[in-house]
Design an enzyme around this catalytic site. Structure first.
Site, PDB file in Angstrom:
ATOM      1  N   SER A 175       0.848  -1.202   0.000  1.00  0.00           N
ATOM      2  CA  SER A 175       0.000   0.000   0.000  1.00  0.00           C
ATOM      3  C   SER A 175       0.878   1.245   0.000  1.00  0.00           C
ATOM      4  CB  SER A 175      -0.879   0.035   1.253  1.00  0.00           C
ATOM      5  OG  SER A 175      -1.485   1.314   1.410  1.00  0.00           O
ATOM      6  N   TYR A 188      -2.496  -1.274  10.395  1.00  0.00           N
ATOM      7  CA  TYR A 188      -2.508  -1.656   8.981  1.00  0.00           C
ATOM      8  C   TYR A 188      -1.202  -1.256   8.298  1.00  0.00           C
ATOM      9  CZ  TYR A 188      -3.988  -1.390   4.034  1.00  0.00           C
ATOM     10  OH  TYR A 188      -4.084  -1.526   2.675  1.00  0.00           O
TER      11      TYR A 188
HETATM   12  P1  NAD Z   1     -11.299  -6.349  -0.945  1.00  0.00           P
HETATM   13  O1  NAD Z   1     -12.138  -6.331   0.263  1.00  0.00           O
HETATM   14  O2  NAD Z   1     -11.967  -6.481  -2.248  1.00  0.00           O
HETATM   15  O3  NAD Z   1     -10.230  -7.504  -0.864  1.00  0.00           O
HETATM   16  C1  NAD Z   1      -9.681  -7.990   0.319  1.00  0.00           C
HETATM   17  C2  NAD Z   1      -9.921  -9.478   0.298  1.00  0.00           C
HETATM   18  O4  NAD Z   1      -9.179 -10.098   1.347  1.00  0.00           O
HETATM   19  C3  NAD Z   1     -11.378  -9.870   0.531  1.00  0.00           C
HETATM   20  O5  NAD Z   1     -11.978 -10.149  -0.690  1.00  0.00           O
HETATM   21  C4  NAD Z   1     -11.316 -11.078   1.434  1.00  0.00           C
HETATM   22  O6  NAD Z   1     -11.893 -12.223   0.868  1.00  0.00           O
HETATM   23  C5  NAD Z   1      -9.846 -11.281   1.652  1.00  0.00           C
HETATM   24  N1  NAD Z   1      -9.589 -11.604   3.036  1.00  0.00           N
HETATM   25  C6  NAD Z   1      -9.693 -10.784   4.112  1.00  0.00           C
HETATM   26  N2  NAD Z   1      -9.401 -11.469   5.226  1.00  0.00           N
HETATM   27  C7  NAD Z   1      -9.113 -12.724   4.822  1.00  0.00           C
HETATM   28  C8  NAD Z   1      -8.742 -13.911   5.509  1.00  0.00           C
HETATM   29  N3  NAD Z   1      -8.572 -13.917   6.828  1.00  0.00           N
HETATM   30  N4  NAD Z   1      -8.550 -15.039   4.781  1.00  0.00           N
HETATM   31  C9  NAD Z   1      -8.699 -15.047   3.458  1.00  0.00           C
HETATM   32  N5  NAD Z   1      -9.028 -13.945   2.750  1.00  0.00           N
HETATM   33  C10 NAD Z   1      -9.240 -12.821   3.437  1.00  0.00           C
HETATM   34  O7  NAD Z   1     -10.393  -5.033  -0.884  1.00  0.00           O
HETATM   35  P2  NAD Z   1      -9.100  -4.571  -1.751  1.00  0.00           P
HETATM   36  O8  NAD Z   1      -9.001  -3.120  -1.504  1.00  0.00           O
HETATM   37  O9  NAD Z   1      -9.149  -5.078  -3.127  1.00  0.00           O
HETATM   38  O10 NAD Z   1      -7.905  -5.258  -0.953  1.00  0.00           O
HETATM   39  C11 NAD Z   1      -6.930  -6.047  -1.569  1.00  0.00           C
HETATM   40  C12 NAD Z   1      -5.551  -5.650  -1.075  1.00  0.00           C
HETATM   41  O11 NAD Z   1      -5.273  -4.334  -1.517  1.00  0.00           O
HETATM   42  C13 NAD Z   1      -5.378  -5.632   0.433  1.00  0.00           C
HETATM   43  O12 NAD Z   1      -4.122  -6.216   0.774  1.00  0.00           O
HETATM   44  C14 NAD Z   1      -5.352  -4.155   0.757  1.00  0.00           C
HETATM   45  O13 NAD Z   1      -4.614  -3.887   1.919  1.00  0.00           O
HETATM   46  C15 NAD Z   1      -4.676  -3.615  -0.475  1.00  0.00           C
HETATM   47  N6  NAD Z   1      -4.842  -2.178  -0.719  1.00  0.00           N
HETATM   48  C16 NAD Z   1      -6.060  -1.673  -0.998  1.00  0.00           C
HETATM   49  C17 NAD Z   1      -6.162  -0.324  -1.242  1.00  0.00           C
HETATM   50  C18 NAD Z   1      -7.492   0.300  -1.566  1.00  0.00           C
HETATM   51  O14 NAD Z   1      -7.546   1.524  -1.606  1.00  0.00           O
HETATM   52  N7  NAD Z   1      -8.534  -0.438  -1.806  1.00  0.00           N
HETATM   53  C19 NAD Z   1      -5.050   0.504  -1.207  1.00  0.00           C
HETATM   54  C20 NAD Z   1      -3.816  -0.048  -0.914  1.00  0.00           C
HETATM   55  C21 NAD Z   1      -3.719  -1.402  -0.687  1.00  0.00           C
END
Ligand code: NAD
Ligand code: MG
Length: 286
Positions: A175, A188
């Site tokens: 991130s 986080y």
């Molecule tokens: P999202 O909610 O679509 O995806 C996160 C996924 O993690 C979920 O679909 C869930 O099934 C899975 N998950 C959570 N806990 C879990 C567990 N204990 N076991 C198995 N699966 C689990 O949201 P996203 O934003 O697409 O997140 C994906 C990644 O992107 C994450 O690592 C997040 O930190 C990172 N991220 C997101 C953003 C943003 O702005 N959305 C920015 C920077 C980084």
């Protein structure tokens, strides 16, 4: 680019796609695959929704079979598999908690059995709980960040490595917060920084084996994580997502997928231990 986002909240994490207003776009209809991942076999944690689904659909359009490991969002997972199969590839949905080593072992075993191997691992599953005050973070909340965001990356990678040969790729979703910090996301951000260390050290360890390890450090992206983490604290913060970036908006998952294709394919054959910053123009070190 997402349309105007109204204030909103989802009261449960992980969030789900269907409650998002507007719905997110995971792959542009005019994205043309060119066989960059033909015959490859991928496993993506958190591949049911958001950035993970974007990676899954881009991989499938580039010719890969794709397994997704997700916590409990069965409807999102089913839809992602449907979309992978619509690209003419094999899809596999596996429900389970990445915070468990045996669950990760089993997810890799199921993937290898279904596809006949594994070449690409995307560590992407994550949780994010907002808190402005470190003294209010419970042991349970702190540990859940570590268990999912760090331990999950370790368990899944450890399980996958015996199956990865030269030419394979590991991609970790970190991130922008690992680089810029975030005053409301100390737990986080700690995990996202650890994922960077994991990526860099493992890249060095695996370089001589021809296995590359890189990271994507997204800025604010329109995914279920946003209304499910910020929403319960401040629904307006969801509507304001990304307005403080140079581009003045958040990204859509479809704007992240091509970065994963680049790092998974031989286009990046001389790139390891590096980070792609897909963040709307924020300039950060590293
Ligand atoms: P999202 O909610 O679509 O995806 C996160 C996924 O993690 C979920 O679909 C869930 O099934 C899975 N998950 C959570 N806990 C879990 C567990 N204990 N076991 C198995 N699966 C689990 O949201 P996203 O934003 O697409 O997140 C994906 C990644 O992107 C994450 O690592 C997040 O930190 C990172 N991220 C997101 C953003 C943003 O702005 N959305 C920015 C920077 C980084
Ligand atoms: Mg999900």
């Amino acid at each position: 680019m997402p349309a105007e986002i109204p204030p909103q909240s989802q009261d449960h994490q992980p969030g789900v796609e269907k409650l998002m207003r507007p719905l997110a776009e995971h792959i542009r209809p005019d994205y043309r695959g060119s066989g960059k991942l033909a015959g490859r076999k991928a496993l993506i944690s958190g591949g049911d929704s958001g950035i993970g689904r974007a990676a899954a659909l881009h991989f499938a359009r580039e010719g890969a079979d794709v397994a997704i490991l997700y916590l409990e969002e069965h409807e999102d997972a089913k839809e992602t598999v449907r979309l992978i199969e619509a690209e003419g590839r094999k899809g596999l949905a596996i429900a389970g908690d990445v915070a468990s080593g045996p669950v990760c072992d089993d997810a890799v075993a199921q993937t290898v059995k279904a596809f006949g191997g594994l070449d690409i691992l995307v560590n992407n599953a994550g949780v994010q709980y907002v808190s402005d005050d470190l003294t209010k973070i419970s042991d349970e909340e702190w540990r859940r960040h570590m268990d999912v965001n760090i331990n999950g990356y370790f368990y899944l990678t450890r399980a996958a490595l015996p199956h990865l040969d030269a030419g394979s790729a590991i991609i970790c979703t970190s991130s922008v917060n690992a680089f810029a910090g975030n005053k409301s996301l100390v737990a986080y951000t700690t995990t996202k920084g650890a994922e960077m260390g994991f990526t860099r050290a493992l890249a060095l360890q695996l370089a001589e084996k021809g296995i590359r390890v890189n990271a994507v450090a997204p800025g604010p992206v329109w995914t279920p994580l946003q209304p499910a983490s910020w929403g319960p604290v401040d629904p307006q913060a969801v509507a304001d997502l990304g307005k403080d970036t140079p581009m003045g908006r958040c990204g859509d998952p479809c704007e992240l997928g091509p970065a994963y294709v680049y790092l998974a394919s031989q286009d990046s054959s001389y790139v390891t231990g590096q980070t792609l910053h897909v963040n709307g123009g924020m300039i950060i070190n590293g």
